[in-house]
Scaffold this active site. Sequence first.
Site, mmCIF file in Angstrom:
data_model
loop_
_atom_site.group_PDB
_atom_site.id
_atom_site.type_symbol
_atom_site.label_atom_id
_atom_site.label_comp_id
_atom_site.label_asym_id
_atom_site.label_seq_id
_atom_site.Cartn_x
_atom_site.Cartn_y
_atom_site.Cartn_z
ATOM 1 N N ARG A 103 22.245 38.545 47.480
ATOM 2 C CA ARG A 103 23.261 39.123 48.410
ATOM 3 C C ARG A 103 22.731 40.383 49.167
ATOM 4 N NH1 ARG A 103 29.687 39.531 47.308
ATOM 5 N NH2 ARG A 103 29.431 37.262 47.750
ATOM 6 N N HIS A 130 27.596 32.853 54.587
ATOM 7 C CA HIS A 130 28.083 32.711 53.101
ATOM 8 C C HIS A 130 27.974 31.131 52.853
ATOM 9 C CE1 HIS A 130 29.399 33.905 49.291
ATOM 10 N NE2 HIS A 130 30.569 34.398 49.845
ATOM 11 N N GLN A 133 29.821 29.731 49.481
ATOM 12 C CA GLN A 133 30.953 29.738 49.727
ATOM 13 C C GLN A 133 31.639 28.538 50.669
ATOM 14 O OE1 GLN A 133 33.512 32.181 48.403
ATOM 15 N NE2 GLN A 133 34.568 30.641 48.943
ATOM 16 N N ASP A 221 39.683 35.309 56.262
ATOM 17 C CA ASP A 221 38.984 36.158 55.550
ATOM 18 C C ASP A 221 39.276 37.635 55.736
ATOM 19 O OD1 ASP A 221 37.016 37.260 53.857
ATOM 20 O OD2 ASP A 221 35.470 36.889 54.936
ATOM 21 N N CYS A 261 38.244 32.729 50.983
ATOM 22 C CA CYS A 261 37.134 32.940 50.068
ATOM 23 C C CYS A 261 37.201 33.958 48.767
ATOM 24 C CB CYS A 261 35.734 33.428 50.731
ATOM 25 S SG CYS A 261 35.882 34.806 51.703
ATOM 26 N N ARG A 289 33.290 27.627 43.137
ATOM 27 C CA ARG A 289 31.840 28.199 43.314
ATOM 28 C C ARG A 289 31.022 27.868 42.297
ATOM 29 N NH1 ARG A 289 31.747 32.910 46.164
ATOM 30 N NH2 ARG A 289 29.463 32.537 45.855
HETATM 31 N N1 NVA Z 1 33.496 38.462 54.926
HETATM 32 C C1 NVA Z 1 33.608 39.041 53.677
HETATM 33 C C2 NVA Z 1 33.471 38.043 52.459
HETATM 34 C C3 NVA Z 1 33.340 38.682 51.126
HETATM 35 C C4 NVA Z 1 33.331 37.294 50.058
HETATM 36 C C5 NVA Z 1 32.320 40.077 53.513
HETATM 37 O O1 NVA Z 1 31.308 39.932 53.966
HETATM 38 O O2 NVA Z 1 32.723 41.122 52.741
HETATM 39 N N1 CP Z 2 33.936 35.232 47.711
HETATM 40 C C1 CP Z 2 33.034 35.668 47.338
HETATM 41 O O1 CP Z 2 31.850 35.650 47.486
HETATM 42 O O2 CP Z 2 33.483 36.745 46.273
HETATM 43 P P1 CP Z 2 32.710 37.967 45.715
HETATM 44 O O3 CP Z 2 32.381 38.851 46.536
HETATM 45 O O4 CP Z 2 33.589 38.422 44.589
HETATM 46 O O5 CP Z 2 31.400 37.335 45.292
#
Ligand code: NVA
Ligand code: CP
Length: 302
Positions: A103, A130, A133, A221, A261, A289
């Site tokens: 990540r 993502h 997800q 989101d 998500c 997930r």
């Molecule tokens: N769009 C959000 C998703 C988190 C799971 C982010 O990138 O922070």
């Molecule tokens: N939806 C998701 O990826 O959650 P986290 O940021 O908690 O991993």
Amino acid sequence: MKKDFLALTDWSKAELDQLFELTRKLKDQQKKGEPHELLKGKTLAMIFEKSSTRTRISFEVGMVQLGGHALFLHSDTTQMGRGEPIKDSGRVMGRYCDGIMIRTYSQDVVAELAQWSQVPVINGLTDLYHPCQLMADLFTVIEHKGGYEGLTFAWIGDGNNMANSWINAAAVFGFELQIATPKGYEPNPTVVTRAEQMGARIRYSNDPLTAADGADVLSTDVWASMGQEEEAEKRREAFVGYQLDNRVLAAAHPDAIVLHCLPAHRGEEISDAVIEGKQSVVFDEAENRLHVQKAILATLMG
Ligand code: NVA
Ligand code: CP
């Protein structure tokens, strides 16, 4: 040749449908308490340059349930955080581990890691995509709606990594997608163009009610993603009227389901009434997930 999971468009519809089939099987086995140790003795390295609850826990628990092991590596406490090149880190980790989940911010970092590492690399979220997800979201739709064919999907909110992933999904799976974003917060133009070239059926607007019109599945989101914390106030102003609330939900199909998500900011991108309402399936989505990623891990590392 090893395979990676960096973006949905790297895989064919048939391959992704196979992942859903394996997900179904693994979820059933887990619910019945049947052993399914497809990755006995295997190790997944998990590199995090951003925070996580669901991704970290579901990958780690998933590896344990598959009979393997996962290593949580925060970039700050590895040499990557001190500037060791990705191409060296990737090759070294590939000597110890059987797969890497990362990540991070840039999709290019994930691609570089995949290029240099001998083992499969999984995208656990970048600024661009993502994909894990999205697979969990679609598996949740399959469970609740019996499939995704013929459904209309709506995205309301920021043109972020989730929106880009929905565009990829519409391109690969062929369903209709209706997107509403404020001006200046549209999805990535390269992703949009490629989806058009792939024949995706996507309508773009700046009106949440237009996007929600007749939709079977509604998603949103956060308005400020990880790394955009300093823009949060400006974004709150730009996104006025974009809340997934009862007014927007009423424009959708009466049996529509709502996805998010998570983590969610109630009162911003989604109202408390909608996320806690009977059309919301966000906790099934979060659980999935685990099941979807086990299928991805078993397919790539088995
Ligand atoms: N769009 C959000 C998703 C988190 C799971 C982010 O990138 O922070
Ligand atoms: N939806 C998701 O990826 O959650 P986290 O940021 O908690 O991993």
